[in-house]
Design a protein around this motif. Structure first.
Motif, PDB file in Angstrom:
ATOM      1  N   ASP A  23     -61.345-110.109 -33.699  1.00  0.00           N
ATOM      2  CA  ASP A  23     -61.597-111.528 -33.957  1.00  0.00           C
ATOM      3  C   ASP A  23     -60.295-112.249 -34.307  1.00  0.00           C
ATOM      4  OD1 ASP A  23     -63.532-113.714 -34.338  1.00  0.00           O
ATOM      5  OD2 ASP A  23     -62.917-113.589 -36.445  1.00  0.00           O
ATOM      6  N   ALA A  24     -59.490-111.651 -35.186  1.00  0.00           N
ATOM      7  CA  ALA A  24     -58.213-112.262 -35.571  1.00  0.00           C
ATOM      8  C   ALA A  24     -57.253-112.317 -34.383  1.00  0.00           C
ATOM      9  CB  ALA A  24     -57.585-111.478 -36.730  1.00  0.00           C
ATOM     10  N   ASP A  25     -57.230-111.271 -33.584  1.00  0.00           N
ATOM     11  CA  ASP A  25     -56.370-111.220 -32.400  1.00  0.00           C
ATOM     12  C   ASP A  25     -56.785-112.287 -31.392  1.00  0.00           C
ATOM     13  OD1 ASP A  25     -54.327-110.139 -30.714  1.00  0.00           O
ATOM     14  OD2 ASP A  25     -55.840-108.929 -29.681  1.00  0.00           O
ATOM     15  N   ASP A  26     -58.098-112.421 -31.170  1.00  0.00           N
ATOM     16  CA  ASP A  26     -58.591-113.452 -30.248  1.00  0.00           C
ATOM     17  C   ASP A  26     -58.201-114.846 -30.731  1.00  0.00           C
ATOM     18  OD1 ASP A  26     -59.732-111.583 -28.570  1.00  0.00           O
ATOM     19  OD2 ASP A  26     -61.795-111.981 -29.199  1.00  0.00           O
ATOM     20  N   GLN A  27     -58.341-115.077 -32.039  1.00  0.00           N
ATOM     21  CA  GLN A  27     -57.977-116.394 -32.566  1.00  0.00           C
ATOM     22  C   GLN A  27     -56.482-116.648 -32.405  1.00  0.00           C
ATOM     23  OE1 GLN A  27     -60.169-118.888 -33.883  1.00  0.00           O
ATOM     24  NE2 GLN A  27     -58.292-119.973 -33.309  1.00  0.00           N
ATOM     25  N   ALA A  28     -55.679-115.623 -32.659  1.00  0.00           N
ATOM     26  CA  ALA A  28     -54.228-115.774 -32.508  1.00  0.00           C
ATOM     27  C   ALA A  28     -53.854-116.066 -31.055  1.00  0.00           C
ATOM     28  CB  ALA A  28     -53.509-114.518 -33.003  1.00  0.00           C
ATOM     29  N   LEU A  29     -54.507-115.383 -30.109  1.00  0.00           N
ATOM     30  CA  LEU A  29     -54.226-115.635 -28.696  1.00  0.00           C
ATOM     31  C   LEU A  29     -54.687-117.030 -28.295  1.00  0.00           C
ATOM     32  CD1 LEU A  29     -53.133-114.717 -25.981  1.00  0.00           C
ATOM     33  CD2 LEU A  29     -55.341-113.571 -25.558  1.00  0.00           C
ATOM     34  N   ALA A  30     -55.860-117.439 -28.756  1.00  0.00           N
ATOM     35  CA  ALA A  30     -56.335-118.797 -28.464  1.00  0.00           C
ATOM     36  C   ALA A  30     -55.362-119.832 -29.026  1.00  0.00           C
ATOM     37  CB  ALA A  30     -57.738-119.013 -29.041  1.00  0.00           C
ATOM     38  N   ASP A  31     -54.907-119.623 -30.253  1.00  0.00           N
ATOM     39  CA  ASP A  31     -53.927-120.532 -30.859  1.00  0.00           C
ATOM     40  C   ASP A  31     -52.634-120.547 -30.054  1.00  0.00           C
ATOM     41  OD1 ASP A  31     -55.782-121.017 -32.876  1.00  0.00           O
ATOM     42  OD2 ASP A  31     -54.755-119.759 -34.357  1.00  0.00           O
ATOM     43  N   HIS A  32     -52.185-119.369 -29.642  1.00  0.00           N
ATOM     44  CA  HIS A  32     -50.952-119.252 -28.845  1.00  0.00           C
ATOM     45  C   HIS A  32     -51.073-120.027 -27.528  1.00  0.00           C
ATOM     46  CE1 HIS A  32     -47.330-117.423 -27.175  1.00  0.00           C
ATOM     47  NE2 HIS A  32     -48.028-117.080 -26.120  1.00  0.00           N
ATOM     48  N   ILE A 104     -49.153-115.293 -18.323  1.00  0.00           N
ATOM     49  CA  ILE A 104     -49.100-115.397 -19.784  1.00  0.00           C
ATOM     50  C   ILE A 104     -49.928-114.298 -20.440  1.00  0.00           C
ATOM     51  CG2 ILE A 104     -49.813-116.804 -21.761  1.00  0.00           C
ATOM     52  CD1 ILE A 104     -49.048-119.273 -20.050  1.00  0.00           C
ATOM     53  N   VAL A 105     -51.139-114.101 -19.956  1.00  0.00           N
ATOM     54  CA  VAL A 105     -52.009-113.097 -20.569  1.00  0.00           C
ATOM     55  C   VAL A 105     -51.472-111.693 -20.304  1.00  0.00           C
ATOM     56  CG1 VAL A 105     -54.338-112.122 -20.552  1.00  0.00           C
ATOM     57  CG2 VAL A 105     -54.020-114.601 -20.589  1.00  0.00           C
ATOM     58  N   THR A 106     -51.000-111.441 -19.093  1.00  0.00           N
ATOM     59  CA  THR A 106     -50.425-110.128 -18.782  1.00  0.00           C
ATOM     60  C   THR A 106     -49.231-109.843 -19.678  1.00  0.00           C
ATOM     61  OG1 THR A 106     -51.180-110.287 -16.491  1.00  0.00           O
ATOM     62  CG2 THR A 106     -49.420-108.711 -16.945  1.00  0.00           C
ATOM     63  N   ASP A 107     -48.352-110.823 -19.835  1.00  0.00           N
ATOM     64  CA  ASP A 107     -47.191-110.643 -20.712  1.00  0.00           C
ATOM     65  C   ASP A 107     -47.620-110.414 -22.161  1.00  0.00           C
ATOM     66  OD1 ASP A 107     -45.532-110.974 -18.532  1.00  0.00           O
ATOM     67  OD2 ASP A 107     -44.929-113.026 -19.050  1.00  0.00           O
ATOM     68  N   SER A 108     -48.651-111.135 -22.609  1.00  0.00           N
ATOM     69  CA  SER A 108     -49.122-111.010 -23.990  1.00  0.00           C
ATOM     70  C   SER A 108     -49.753-109.655 -24.262  1.00  0.00           C
ATOM     71  CB  SER A 108     -50.154-112.101 -24.302  1.00  0.00           C
ATOM     72  OG  SER A 108     -49.581-113.375 -24.212  1.00  0.00           O
ATOM     73  N   ARG A 110     -49.352-106.709 -22.319  1.00  0.00           N
ATOM     74  CA  ARG A 110     -48.671-105.547 -21.731  1.00  0.00           C
ATOM     75  C   ARG A 110     -48.357-104.458 -22.762  1.00  0.00           C
ATOM     76  NH1 ARG A 110     -44.731-107.988 -19.323  1.00  0.00           N
ATOM     77  NH2 ARG A 110     -45.748-108.048 -17.315  1.00  0.00           N
ATOM     78  N   ASP A 111     -47.696-104.814 -23.848  1.00  0.00           N
ATOM     79  CA  ASP A 111     -47.280-103.819 -24.840  1.00  0.00           C
ATOM     80  C   ASP A 111     -48.469-103.150 -25.521  1.00  0.00           C
ATOM     81  OD1 ASP A 111     -44.644-104.319 -24.240  1.00  0.00           O
ATOM     82  OD2 ASP A 111     -44.315-105.641 -25.959  1.00  0.00           O
ATOM     83  N   ARG A 112     -49.471-103.945 -25.908  1.00  0.00           N
ATOM     84  CA  ARG A 112     -50.604-103.336 -26.607  1.00  0.00           C
ATOM     85  C   ARG A 112     -51.417-102.452 -25.677  1.00  0.00           C
ATOM     86  NH1 ARG A 112     -53.890-108.386 -28.568  1.00  0.00           N
ATOM     87  NH2 ARG A 112     -51.924-109.336 -28.116  1.00  0.00           N
ATOM     88  N   LEU A 113     -51.499-102.798 -24.393  1.00  0.00           N
ATOM     89  CA  LEU A 113     -52.209-101.939 -23.444  1.00  0.00           C
ATOM     90  C   LEU A 113     -51.454-100.630 -23.230  1.00  0.00           C
ATOM     91  CD1 LEU A 113     -53.511-104.513 -20.823  1.00  0.00           C
ATOM     92  CD2 LEU A 113     -54.837-103.269 -22.547  1.00  0.00           C
ATOM     93  N   ALA A 114     -50.135-100.701 -23.133  1.00  0.00           N
ATOM     94  CA  ALA A 114     -49.338 -99.479 -22.980  1.00  0.00           C
ATOM     95  C   ALA A 114     -49.515 -98.580 -24.201  1.00  0.00           C
ATOM     96  CB  ALA A 114     -47.869 -99.836 -22.780  1.00  0.00           C
ATOM     97  N   GLU A 115     -49.533 -99.187 -25.382  1.00  0.00           N
ATOM     98  CA  GLU A 115     -49.726 -98.415 -26.612  1.00  0.00           C
ATOM     99  C   GLU A 115     -51.119 -97.768 -26.637  1.00  0.00           C
ATOM    100  OE1 GLU A 115     -49.558 -99.170 -31.448  1.00  0.00           O
ATOM    101  OE2 GLU A 115     -48.855-100.735 -30.085  1.00  0.00           O
ATOM    102  N   ALA A 116     -52.127 -98.524 -26.227  1.00  0.00           N
ATOM    103  CA  ALA A 116     -53.492 -97.983 -26.207  1.00  0.00           C
ATOM    104  C   ALA A 116     -53.605 -96.827 -25.211  1.00  0.00           C
ATOM    105  CB  ALA A 116     -54.487 -99.080 -25.859  1.00  0.00           C
TER     106      ALA A 116
END
Length: 159
Positions: A23-32, A104-108, A110-116
């Motif tokens: 939820d916090a991540d979604d809000q941060a991305l929406a804000d971004h 934009i979304v791919t760049d945002s 990329r790192d967390r998907l690689a980590e997952a």
């Protein structure tokens, strides 16, 4: 408390923590992106399912046709979505993400998907299968609960 009860309680707490973090991540991305949370949910749907008609998106998001039009207008104005004619239906319009939104979304993400993906290497195929089964079951359970709540006609959840 038995070991099973302790693990079940820990799983419940971990799920609640995950939900809050998402939820916090979604809000941060929406804000971004400078959009509303529902706008972000719409973008997520067209990213995952491909171009969709506005009417279907409205149903998936629980919006009226007028609210859906306003949402799509906002996404088009922001440069994140476009309306495209539906080749299978002459009068229908599809909502599709723009190249800018994809970039934009791919760049945002990329790192967390690689980590997952790296973390998933720590699990056996059987463990991953169990996780997928649990998450699908949880998704189904929450979708049924939401449908029941919508069917009650109650708008004020805080009586």
């Amino acid at each position: 408390m038995s070991d099973r009860e302790a693990v079940t309680a820990a799983l419940g707490a971990a799920m609640a923590d995950l939900q809050a973090a998402i939820d916090a991540d979604d809000q941060a991305l929406a804000d971004h992106l400078g959009v509303h949370r529902t706008d972000l949910r719409c973008l997520d749907l067209v990213f995952r399912h491909g171009p969709l008609p506005s009417g279907r998106l409205a149903g998936m998001l629980g919006l009226t046709p007028g609210s859906m039009t306003a949402l799509v207008d906002r996404l088009v104005k922001a440069g994140y979505a476009r309306r495209a004619p539906d080749p299978a239906h002459g009068r229908r319009v599809l909502v599709t993400p723009t190249e800018q939104a994809v970039r934009i979304v791919t760049d945002s993400l990329r790192d967390r998907l690689a980590e997952a993906h790296a973390e998933l290497e720590n699990f056996s195929d059987a463990e991953l299968d169990a996780i997928v089964r649990f998450l699908r079951s949880a998704t189904d359970r929450h979708e049924r609960a939401a449908a029941r709540l919508r069917g009650t006609g109650h708008r004020d959840r805080h009586r």
